[in-house]
Design a protein around this motif. Structure first.
Motif, short mmCIF file in Angstrom:
data_model
loop_
_atom_site.label_atom_id
_atom_site.label_comp_id
_atom_site.label_asym_id
_atom_site.label_seq_id
_atom_site.Cartn_x
_atom_site.Cartn_y
_atom_site.Cartn_z
N ASP A 1 0.86 -1.19 0.00
CA ASP A 1 0.00 0.00 0.00
C ASP A 1 0.89 1.23 0.00
O ASP A 1 1.90 1.26 0.70
CB ASP A 1 -0.91 0.01 1.24
CG ASP A 1 -2.14 0.88 1.06
OD1 ASP A 1 -1.97 2.09 0.77
OD2 ASP A 1 -3.26 0.37 1.21
N ASP B 1 -3.29 -2.97 -2.08
CA ASP B 1 -4.17 -1.88 -2.45
C ASP B 1 -4.33 -1.93 -3.98
O ASP B 1 -3.55 -2.61 -4.67
CB ASP B 1 -3.51 -0.55 -2.01
CG ASP B 1 -4.38 0.67 -2.22
OD1 ASP B 1 -5.62 0.52 -2.35
OD2 ASP B 1 -3.84 1.78 -2.25
N THR C 1 -8.89 -2.14 -0.61
CA THR C 1 -8.94 -0.88 -1.34
C THR C 1 -10.21 -0.10 -1.04
O THR C 1 -11.16 -0.65 -0.48
CB THR C 1 -8.84 -1.15 -2.86
OG1 THR C 1 -8.81 0.08 -3.58
CG2 THR C 1 -9.99 -2.00 -3.36
N THR C 2 -10.22 1.16 -1.42
CA THR C 2 -11.43 1.97 -1.33
C THR C 2 -12.35 1.69 -2.51
O THR C 2 -13.52 2.03 -2.48
CB THR C 2 -11.10 3.48 -1.31
OG1 THR C 2 -10.34 3.79 -2.47
CG2 THR C 2 -10.34 3.85 -0.06
N GLU C 3 -11.82 1.06 -3.55
CA GLU C 3 -12.62 0.73 -4.74
C GLU C 3 -13.63 -0.36 -4.38
O GLU C 3 -13.28 -1.37 -3.81
CB GLU C 3 -11.71 0.18 -5.85
CG GLU C 3 -10.71 1.17 -6.38
CD GLU C 3 -11.29 2.09 -7.44
OE1 GLU C 3 -12.42 1.86 -7.90
OE2 GLU C 3 -10.60 3.06 -7.79
N SER C 4 -14.90 -0.14 -4.76
CA SER C 4 -15.89 -1.16 -4.44
C SER C 4 -16.85 -1.45 -5.60
O SER C 4 -17.82 -2.16 -5.43
CB SER C 4 -16.70 -0.74 -3.21
OG SER C 4 -17.37 0.49 -3.47
N VAL D 1 -12.86 -3.93 1.55
CA VAL D 1 -12.99 -2.50 1.31
C VAL D 1 -12.50 -1.72 2.53
O VAL D 1 -12.78 -2.07 3.67
CB VAL D 1 -14.46 -2.14 0.98
CG1 VAL D 1 -14.61 -0.64 0.78
CG2 VAL D 1 -14.92 -2.88 -0.27
N LYS D 2 -11.72 -0.64 2.25
CA LYS D 2 -11.27 0.28 3.29
C LYS D 2 -12.40 1.24 3.60
O LYS D 2 -13.14 1.59 2.69
CB LYS D 2 -10.07 1.11 2.81
CG LYS D 2 -8.80 0.35 2.56
CD LYS D 2 -7.78 1.34 2.03
CE LYS D 2 -6.55 0.69 1.48
NZ LYS D 2 -5.69 1.65 0.79
N PRO D 3 -12.51 1.76 4.79
CA PRO D 3 -11.68 1.38 5.94
C PRO D 3 -12.05 -0.02 6.41
O PRO D 3 -13.20 -0.42 6.32
CB PRO D 3 -12.03 2.44 6.99
CG PRO D 3 -13.41 2.90 6.62
CD PRO D 3 -13.51 2.76 5.12
#
Length: 121
Positions: free
Chosen positions: A9, A53, A83-86, A104-106
Motif C-alpha cells: 500500500d 491496495d 482498497t477503497t474501490e468497491s 474494502v477500506k476502511p
C-alpha cells in the motif's frame, strides 16, 4: 512458524494499521510501498499471502496480481485486494487478474484477521 503476509500500500498509515493488526494475531508482516516494490519483494522471498491496495503509483494492484500470477512461485499464492474501490467492474477485473478476495477500506481489524485466517490459517 508464523505465516508471512506481504502488505502492499502506498499509504504508510494503512501499512502500519494492517501490520499492527496482523502481527497482533501472530503473523509475520512484510511491507511494500507500491506494486513494483511488492513484486520485487515477492521475487526475493516466499510469502503465504499478499494483501494489496489497488490505486498506487508505479504499479497498481491489478497489474501486481497479473505479474505475480505470471511467476511460477506465486501462481497459487492467495492475494487479497484491500482498497477503497468497491465497484462491481473493479471487482470483476480483480477476479479476472487472479485475486482471491476483496476487502474494502476502511477495514475492521477483526474482520481482516478473520479473512486472513480463513485464507491461510
Amino acid at each position: 512458524m508464523a505465516k508471512t503476509v506481504l502488505t502492499v500500500d502506498d499509504s504508510a498509515s494503512i501499512r502500519q494499521m494492517v501490520s499492527f493488526t496482523l502481527k497482533g494475531a501472530g503473523y509475520e508482516v512484510l511491507e511494500a510501498v507500491d506494486g513494483q516494490d511488492g513484486l520485487d519483494k515477492c521475487k526475493q522471498r516466499a510469502v503465504d499471502l499478499v494483501l494489496t491496495d489497488q490505486n498506487m503509483p508505479r504499479m497498481d494492484g491489478i497489474t501486481l496480481i497479473k505479474s505475480l500470477r505470471g511467476l511460477p512461485s506465486h501462481q497459487t499464492t492467495p492475494i487479497l485486494i484491500l482498497t477503497t474501490e468497491s465497484s462491481d467492474a473493479m471487482k470483476t477485473q480483480g477476479r479476472a487478474a487472479g485475486a482471491t478476495g476483496w476487502l474494502v477500506k476502511p477495514f475492521d481489524p477483526q474482520k481482516l484477521i478473520e479473512v486472513v485466517r480463513k485464507v491461510i490459517g
